[in-house]
Design a protein around this motif. Structure first.
Motif, PDB file in Angstrom:
ATOM      1  N   HIS A 166       0.599  -1.114   0.252  1.00  0.00           N
ATOM      2  CA  HIS A 166       0.188  -0.037  -0.201  1.00  0.00           C
ATOM      3  C   HIS A 166       0.896   1.100   0.193  1.00  0.00           C
ATOM      4  O   HIS A 166       0.387   2.292  -0.555  1.00  0.00           O
ATOM      5  N   ILE A 167       1.822   1.596   0.824  1.00  0.00           N
ATOM      6  CA  ILE A 167       3.052   2.351   0.947  1.00  0.00           C
ATOM      7  C   ILE A 167       3.393   2.448  -0.225  1.00  0.00           C
ATOM      8  O   ILE A 167       3.298   4.226  -0.635  1.00  0.00           O
ATOM      9  N   ALA A 168       3.899   1.883  -1.032  1.00  0.00           N
ATOM     10  CA  ALA A 168       5.259   1.334  -2.118  1.00  0.00           C
ATOM     11  C   ALA A 168       4.022   2.224  -3.011  1.00  0.00           C
ATOM     12  O   ALA A 168       4.250   2.536  -3.350  1.00  0.00           O
ATOM     13  N   ASN A 169       2.627   1.821  -3.283  1.00  0.00           N
ATOM     14  CA  ASN A 169       2.403   1.693  -4.916  1.00  0.00           C
ATOM     15  C   ASN A 169       0.841   3.339  -4.642  1.00  0.00           C
ATOM     16  O   ASN A 169       0.701   3.954  -5.279  1.00  0.00           O
ATOM     17  N   TYR A 170       0.718   3.564  -2.952  1.00  0.00           N
ATOM     18  CA  TYR A 170      -0.078   4.333  -2.923  1.00  0.00           C
ATOM     19  C   TYR A 170      -0.326   5.002  -1.580  1.00  0.00           C
ATOM     20  O   TYR A 170      -0.905   5.093  -0.850  1.00  0.00           O
ATOM     21  N   ALA A 171       1.433   6.174  -0.998  1.00  0.00           N
ATOM     22  CA  ALA A 171       0.671   6.390   0.132  1.00  0.00           C
ATOM     23  C   ALA A 171      -0.064   7.587  -0.030  1.00  0.00           C
ATOM     24  O   ALA A 171      -0.353   6.922   2.107  1.00  0.00           O
ATOM     25  N   ASP A 172      -0.885   8.423   0.021  1.00  0.00           N
ATOM     26  CA  ASP A 172      -1.335   8.886  -0.245  1.00  0.00           C
ATOM     27  C   ASP A 172      -3.275   8.110   0.268  1.00  0.00           C
ATOM     28  O   ASP A 172      -3.156   9.333   0.951  1.00  0.00           O
ATOM     29  N   GLY A 173      -3.059   7.106  -0.502  1.00  0.00           N
ATOM     30  CA  GLY A 173      -4.232   6.714   0.101  1.00  0.00           C
ATOM     31  C   GLY A 173      -4.449   5.478   1.033  1.00  0.00           C
ATOM     32  O   GLY A 173      -5.353   4.731   1.458  1.00  0.00           O
ATOM     33  N   ALA A 174      -3.116   5.441   2.311  1.00  0.00           N
ATOM     34  CA  ALA A 174      -3.652   4.518   3.230  1.00  0.00           C
ATOM     35  C   ALA A 174      -3.119   5.350   4.563  1.00  0.00           C
ATOM     36  O   ALA A 174      -2.179   6.180   5.018  1.00  0.00           O
ATOM     37  N   ILE A 175      -4.245   5.362   5.245  1.00  0.00           N
ATOM     38  CA  ILE A 175      -3.686   6.706   6.181  1.00  0.00           C
ATOM     39  C   ILE A 175      -4.171   5.799   7.772  1.00  0.00           C
ATOM     40  O   ILE A 175      -5.507   4.743   7.712  1.00  0.00           O
ATOM     41  N   CYS A 176      -3.885   6.359   8.254  1.00  0.00           N
ATOM     42  CA  CYS A 176      -5.062   6.040   9.784  1.00  0.00           C
ATOM     43  C   CYS A 176      -5.311   6.931  10.870  1.00  0.00           C
ATOM     44  O   CYS A 176      -5.078   8.259  10.795  1.00  0.00           O
ATOM     45  N   ILE A 177      -5.193   6.596  11.763  1.00  0.00           N
ATOM     46  CA  ILE A 177      -5.907   7.722  12.869  1.00  0.00           C
ATOM     47  C   ILE A 177      -5.801   7.614  14.315  1.00  0.00           C
ATOM     48  O   ILE A 177      -6.042   5.954  14.893  1.00  0.00           O
ATOM     49  N   GLU A 178      -4.992   7.825  15.123  1.00  0.00           N
ATOM     50  CA  GLU A 178      -4.350   8.082  16.627  1.00  0.00           C
ATOM     51  C   GLU A 178      -5.505   8.815  17.680  1.00  0.00           C
ATOM     52  O   GLU A 178      -6.264   9.968  17.270  1.00  0.00           O
ATOM     53  N   VAL A 179      -5.866   8.345  18.533  1.00  0.00           N
ATOM     54  CA  VAL A 179      -6.638   8.823  19.320  1.00  0.00           C
ATOM     55  C   VAL A 179      -5.532   9.255  20.662  1.00  0.00           C
ATOM     56  O   VAL A 179      -5.639   8.068  21.543  1.00  0.00           O
ATOM     57  N   GLU A 180      -5.352  10.269  21.536  1.00  0.00           N
ATOM     58  CA  GLU A 180      -4.341  10.093  22.341  1.00  0.00           C
ATOM     59  C   GLU A 180      -2.695   9.721  22.436  1.00  0.00           C
ATOM     60  O   GLU A 180      -2.380   8.508  23.167  1.00  0.00           O
ATOM     61  N   GLY A 181      -2.518   9.267  20.925  1.00  0.00           N
ATOM     62  CA  GLY A 181      -1.179   8.643  20.276  1.00  0.00           C
ATOM     63  C   GLY A 181      -1.675   6.836  20.515  1.00  0.00           C
ATOM     64  O   GLY A 181      -0.895   5.716  20.302  1.00  0.00           O
ATOM     65  N   GLU A 182      -2.496   6.710  20.662  1.00  0.00           N
ATOM     66  CA  GLU A 182      -2.941   5.669  19.828  1.00  0.00           C
ATOM     67  C   GLU A 182      -3.780   5.030  18.508  1.00  0.00           C
ATOM     68  O   GLU A 182      -4.941   5.742  18.479  1.00  0.00           O
ATOM     69  N   LEU A 183      -3.011   4.327  17.762  1.00  0.00           N
ATOM     70  CA  LEU A 183      -4.049   3.456  17.061  1.00  0.00           C
ATOM     71  C   LEU A 183      -4.611   3.724  17.167  1.00  0.00           C
ATOM     72  O   LEU A 183      -5.604   2.057  18.699  1.00  0.00           O
ATOM     73  N   ALA A 184      -6.121   3.925  16.571  1.00  0.00           N
ATOM     74  CA  ALA A 184      -7.356   3.447  16.604  1.00  0.00           C
ATOM     75  C   ALA A 184      -7.859   2.875  15.136  1.00  0.00           C
ATOM     76  O   ALA A 184      -9.352   2.789  15.352  1.00  0.00           O
ATOM     77  N   GLY A 185      -7.770   3.044  14.170  1.00  0.00           N
ATOM     78  CA  GLY A 185      -8.101   2.858  12.650  1.00  0.00           C
ATOM     79  C   GLY A 185      -7.570   3.296  11.525  1.00  0.00           C
ATOM     80  O   GLY A 185      -6.852   3.972  11.722  1.00  0.00           O
ATOM     81  N   SER A 186      -8.293   2.955  10.712  1.00  0.00           N
ATOM     82  CA  SER A 186      -7.076   2.706   9.137  1.00  0.00           C
ATOM     83  C   SER A 186      -8.314   2.438   8.036  1.00  0.00           C
ATOM     84  O   SER A 186      -9.754   2.076   8.340  1.00  0.00           O
ATOM     85  N   MET A 187      -7.496   2.745   7.292  1.00  0.00           N
ATOM     86  CA  MET A 187      -8.460   3.320   5.794  1.00  0.00           C
ATOM     87  C   MET A 187      -7.386   2.945   5.085  1.00  0.00           C
ATOM     88  O   MET A 187      -6.476   3.773   5.482  1.00  0.00           O
ATOM     89  N   THR A 188      -7.772   2.190   3.949  1.00  0.00           N
ATOM     90  CA  THR A 188      -6.651   1.887   2.257  1.00  0.00           C
ATOM     91  C   THR A 188      -7.826   2.474   1.208  1.00  0.00           C
ATOM     92  O   THR A 188      -8.942   1.864   1.349  1.00  0.00           O
TER      93      THR A 188
END
Length: 225
Positions: free
Chosen positions: A59-81
């Motif tokens: 994902h990162i190699a082919n389309y990094a802009d389309g690979a995101i995550c969300i942190e809440v108070e520093g903890e990873l809470a979700g992702s979307m690709t």
């Protein structure tokens, strides 16, 4: 690269805001992203469809802009690709998740594609009802606008369909969800996010709850005719 900081309030925070960040996910996030997927998609969701390190790296190699995550108070809470594809709305193609996402590796990403296709969206169960999925969806809408694409497109699961599959077709189920006669956990959420139905595709994913159907849902770029 997209990065956005904000203050959000969870349902159990007594109105106290906390810091959240949407950003691209990175190699150091992989283990946690896989754990989040396992928590978000328990059985009967097929375990083999959960991310692995090779897919996330692709994902990162082919389309990094389309690979995101969300942190809440520093903890990873979700992702979307996502990935970009060419899509002709006048001739919508029938497809499976495996076909359109290259089995989750997105090596078929088309940099000049007119459509942002959603590969995956998940939120850690402890952060459900925080609005994190909507925030990540908005980030993808921003990406559509920033890169001048025509639309965002994705196929949503219909996990409530198995309860009424003996009574109606998948298309009829989608129509009743859209009209508000039936509530579906996924499709009703997508409607709240501004997505509009395109149709139903069969054999999209090995998904008992959806009877292997999925609803194609789009969001059109409001700055393009």
């Amino acid at each position: 690269m997209y990065q956005k900081e904000m203050l959000i309030t969870g349902p159990d925070r007594n109105g106290k805001p906390v810091k959240a960040i949407i950003r691209p996910y990175q190699t150091g996030d992989f283990d946690e992203l896989i754990r989040i997927q396992a928590e978000s998609f328990p059985p009967p969701y097929p375990e083999e469809l959960l991310w692995n390190h090779e897919q996330l790296a692709s994902h990162i190699a082919n389309y990094a802009d389309g690979a995101i995550c969300i942190e809440v108070e520093g903890e990873l809470a979700g992702s979307m690709t996502s990935l970009r594809i060419h899509w002709d709305p006048s001739h919508p193609m029938s497809h499976t998740w495996t076909e359109v996402t290259d089995d989750g590796y997105i090596r078929n990403h088309q940099p000049d594609g007119n459509t942002l296709y959603i590969v995956d969206l998940c939120v850690r169960p402890k952060y459900r009802k925080w609005g994190l999925a909507q925030l990540m969806m908005q980030a993808m809408y921003h990406l559509v606008i920033a890169e001048g694409m025509d639309r965002l497109l994705g196929a949503g699961r219909m996990p409530g369909y198995h309860l009424v599959a003996d009574e109606m077709t998948a298309q009829a189920y989608l129509e009743q969800v859209v009209s508000g006669e039936i509530r579906d956990p996924v499709i009703s959420f997508l409607l709240r996010c501004g997505r509009m139905p395109v149709g139903v595709t069969a054999d999209y994913l090995d998904d008992e709850e959806s009877c292997n159907y999925a609803a194609l849902m789009e969001w059109r770029n409001p700055f393009k005719s």
